[in-house]
Design an enzyme around this catalytic site. Structure first.
Site, PDB file in Angstrom:
ATOM      1  N   HIS A  31       2.103  22.770  48.855  1.00  0.00           N
ATOM      2  CA  HIS A  31       0.911  21.905  48.837  1.00  0.00           C
ATOM      3  C   HIS A  31       1.326  20.434  48.837  1.00  0.00           C
ATOM      4  CE1 HIS A  31      -2.362  24.712  48.418  1.00  0.00           C
ATOM      5  NE2 HIS A  31      -1.977  25.191  47.249  1.00  0.00           N
ATOM      6  N   HIS A  50       2.241  19.046  52.134  1.00  0.00           N
ATOM      7  CA  HIS A  50       1.024  18.805  52.910  1.00  0.00           C
ATOM      8  C   HIS A  50       0.431  17.442  52.525  1.00  0.00           C
ATOM      9  CE1 HIS A  50      -2.776  21.025  54.650  1.00  0.00           C
ATOM     10  NE2 HIS A  50      -2.273  20.156  55.488  1.00  0.00           N
ATOM     11  N   HIS A  67       5.302  27.311  45.850  1.00  0.00           N
ATOM     12  CA  HIS A  67       3.911  27.294  46.310  1.00  0.00           C
ATOM     13  C   HIS A  67       3.304  25.897  46.128  1.00  0.00           C
ATOM     14  CE1 HIS A  67      -0.191  29.153  46.823  1.00  0.00           C
ATOM     15  NE2 HIS A  67      -0.526  28.077  46.133  1.00  0.00           N
ATOM     16  N   GLU A  68       3.418  25.366  44.910  1.00  0.00           N
ATOM     17  CA  GLU A  68       2.821  24.049  44.642  1.00  0.00           C
ATOM     18  C   GLU A  68       3.539  22.961  45.430  1.00  0.00           C
ATOM     19  OE1 GLU A  68       0.038  24.070  43.407  1.00  0.00           O
ATOM     20  OE2 GLU A  68       0.089  26.053  42.500  1.00  0.00           O
TER      21      GLU A  68
END
Length: 676
Positions: free
Chosen positions: A472, A475, A468-469
């Site tokens: 990010h 991105h 998940h991190e």
């Protein structure tokens, strides 16, 4: 001024030389950088030439660079490597930053120049990104008080200053309460049920503090395994209640007044700016647009998920009664019996999975998936400074061999680090006038540290957290944008969770798992039957988890989408709000709000719904990957464009360009097993 924070960083990649910074450097550096930034704004305001995009909008974008660099370094350390001195400095500099921000936003002459450019926008022949930047700068002023009279501007300044301090105090109290609680165990029988790794960690934590026995804390790597595996129901209850009273005790760290004041001041601020509520103000710049849309969205999902959740709790209650004669299942029982029921239903446990998820392998797996999707590669480097010896640093290279980003990975808990997991940046990407600055990105988690006998082995939930991190981080690392304020994760808040939640999907795919899920002793790839069990169990308790997450979103909206002049009793208010999502008996002296850092310290006020909103997007997006092949290069390239565009395009337009259609919730409900 001989201050390393103000000097040019003569370092590889222009990275922060952390070892050179002393605590006493920060405040003078902030003061000097604010002075420099003010001069830059004055230069724009006093420019005798007519306002243009370049001499006003672009010049504003480039101003305050030094201040931004110092702020990123300092506030990231305040989250990941804090101490009493840093927290004191944070309290001192936050009002200075608030004042400066308002000095800029409420500068009438500056706003007049922006308006001149804004009113000419249709004739300026701007690129799409330039037009978006102009819109953002104009709204940044008009939405933050540029059109107010002097009296209201002064009120706004005072409110913003108070809010910055209250938010800091809130976070410091939560950290203090997390660190202060210790459950010392001296009888090994009280550890029955705990896996070997959790016992080892408890022993190591105790030794670190010169305590005889074992130490259980409220840090996630200690708290979660105990709640999930410990047979001792009395101690589970004690730990649960301690977690439920964080910053809700009669001591100096109580956050009740901080919550009330934050809610009250946010509402006052919104009213001054002409909005009905804080949520109306926030959501104007979100995909959802209005509180009604958010509340309808959450309630619609609640109607669909709650019947599944109630059946799950009925089944769990019957299971606990049959197994141990538990007449009334309580919240502190949920994790323990859910784990046992999962083992029974799917014939495996988290314990069985952990040997296949050594931290180093999972990290490399996250990298390898990105390599297969986008051609980017990761090289561990040791020639840049770190703020803690636990941090690992990487050079990220694109498919053509060009430097793309720095990546800092900080995975283990410590006293100076707040709980949870997050992605952040020490520097954002920009490329103005050929000055190509690549980003410096960091992912921060709190995983179990390796011991003398065992490497750091992750639960499956921790595996998805890391992915998940890292989603990010991608991105943040991939921008192909010109302006820093539109790069990476500088997007609408209800779009920012799409890349992170999208990346979690790879943790369930055999083709991806085989890249990294290898036994830490034998190097054997995770067996196919275990993968099938992981996939089969992925919807286990999904109704309960969905209702729980929706309850947090509804609590956030209850605080921020209503005209709450005063909240007499915070606990009563919270219980009233949670009534419709409650699945377990009520607990006295239990409070979530006082440690709800996402909305009272982080940036999620009126935005917690974003997690579920983005789940609709991520499930719909991954459905396309499933149709075409999870590593299909054409689909991957489309998603790369979505990631690299940052905030330069309206999010829904960007999503539709990738997907070819608007998202719908069907894929999410199907994936979660919540469709009939």
């Amino acid at each position: 001024m001989n201050n390393p924070l103000l000097e040019k960083f003569n370092t590889p990649f222009d990275s922060a030389p952390f070892s050179k910074f002393k605590n006493e450097d920060y405040k003078p550096a902030f003061e000097e950088a604010i002075k420099i930034a003010k001069n830059e704004i004055d230069t724009i305001v006093n420019n005798p030439e007519s306002p243009t995009f370049e001499n006003t909008i672009e010049a504003m974008e480039l101003s305050g660079e030094l201040l931004g660099r110092i702020s990123s370094i300092f506030f990231n350390l305040n989250s990941a490597e804090t101490n009493d001195d840093i927290q004191k400095i944070a309290q001192e500099v936050s009002p200075l930053l608030s004042d400066f921000g308002n000095d800029v936003r409420l500068n009438q002459q500056l706003f007049e120049r922006i308006k001149v450019v804004y009113n000419q926008k249709d004739s300026l022949n701007l690129t799409e990104e330039q037009a978006y930047l102009l819109e953002k700068k104009y709204k940044g002023f008009s939405r933050n008080g540029a059109n107010l009279n002097d009296e209201d501007k002064n009120k706004l300044r005072e409110i913003d200053k108070q809010l910055s301090l209250l938010s800091l105090q809130f976070g410091q109290n939560v950290l203090a309460e997390t660190n202060n609680f210790e459950l010392v165990i001296t009888d090994e029988k009280d550890l029955d049920g705990l896996p070997h790794y959790a016992k080892e960690q408890a022993k190591a934590d105790a030794e670190q503090k010169n305590i005889d026995g074992w130490l259980i804390t409220l840090q996630a790597p200690s708290f979660i395994p105990f709640m999930q595996y410990a047979k001792n129901r009395t101690l589970r209850e004690k730990l649960f209640r301690a977690n439920g009273t964080k910053a809700f005790q009669e001591n100096e760290f109580n956050n009740e007044e901080n919550v009330k004041q934050i809610v009250k001041l946010r509402h006052e601020r919104a009213k001054i700016l002409g909005y009905t509520t804080h949520a109306n103000y926030v959501l104007e710049e979100r995909m959802a647009k209005s509180p009604k849309t958010v509340i309808d969205f959450l309630n619609d999902l609640l109607i669909k998920a709650k019947p599944f959740a109630e059946k799950e709790i009925e089944e769990l209650s019957a299971f606990a009664k049959e197994l141990d004669g538990i007449d009334k299942l309580q919240r502190w029982d949920h994790g323990y019996y859910a784990e046992l029921l999962k083992q029974k239903k799917f014939s495996f446990s988290d314990e069985e999975l952990k040997p296949y998820f050594q931290l180093e392998n999972v990290t490399q797996g996250a990298f390898d998936v990105a390599t297969k999707l986008y051609g980017i590669t990761f090289k561990e480097i040791n020639n840049i400074d770190k703020y803690n010896e636990d941090v690992t640093t990487y050079e990220v290279i694109d498919k053509d061999g060009n430097f793309l980003s720095l990546l800092y990975a900080d995975f283990f808990p410590r006293a100076g680090k707040r709980p949870g997991a997050w992605m952040t940046s020490f520097r954002e990407a920009s490329n103005v006038n050929g000055n190509n600055k690549r980003p410096h990105i960091s992912i921060v988690c709190n995983f179990t540290k390796p011991t003398q006998d065992t490497p750091s082995l992750l639960t499956f939930q921790e595996v998805t957290t890391l992915f998940h991190e890292f989603g990010h981080a991608l991105h943040g690392m991939l921008p192909n944008t010109t302006y820093e304020s539109l790069a990476g994760t500088n997007v609408y808040w209800d779009f920012v969770e799409l890349p992170s939640q999208f990346y979690e999907n790879f943790c369930y795919e055999p083709e991806a798992l085989k890249l990294f899920a290898k036994h830490y002793k034998t190097n054997e790839i995770i067996p196919q039957d275990l993968i099938e069990k992981v996939k089969a169990s992925s919807t286990f308790m999904e109704g309960y988890q969905t209702v729980r997450q929706l309850s947090f979103g509804l609590l956030d909206m209850a605080y921020h989408a209503n005209d709450l002049k005063t909240i007499d009793n915070l606990q009563k208010f919270e219980k009233e709000t949670f009534k419709q999502t409650e699945l377990y008996p009520e607990i006295e002296n239990n409070m979530m709000s006082t440690s709800f850092s996402h909305i009272f310290q982080g940036g999620y006020s009126s935005g917690y719904y974003s997690y579920k909103w983005a789940e609709v997007l991520d499930a719909d997006a991954f459905a396309l990957f499933k149709e075409t092949g999870i590593f299909n290069p054409v689909t991957a390239q489309k998603f790369y464009k979505l990631l690299s565009s940052g905030g330069t395009v309206e999010p829904m337009k960007l999503y539709e360009e990738f997907r070819g259609q608007k998202p719908n919730a069907d894929a999410l409900l199907k994936r979660a097993g919540l469709s009939v």
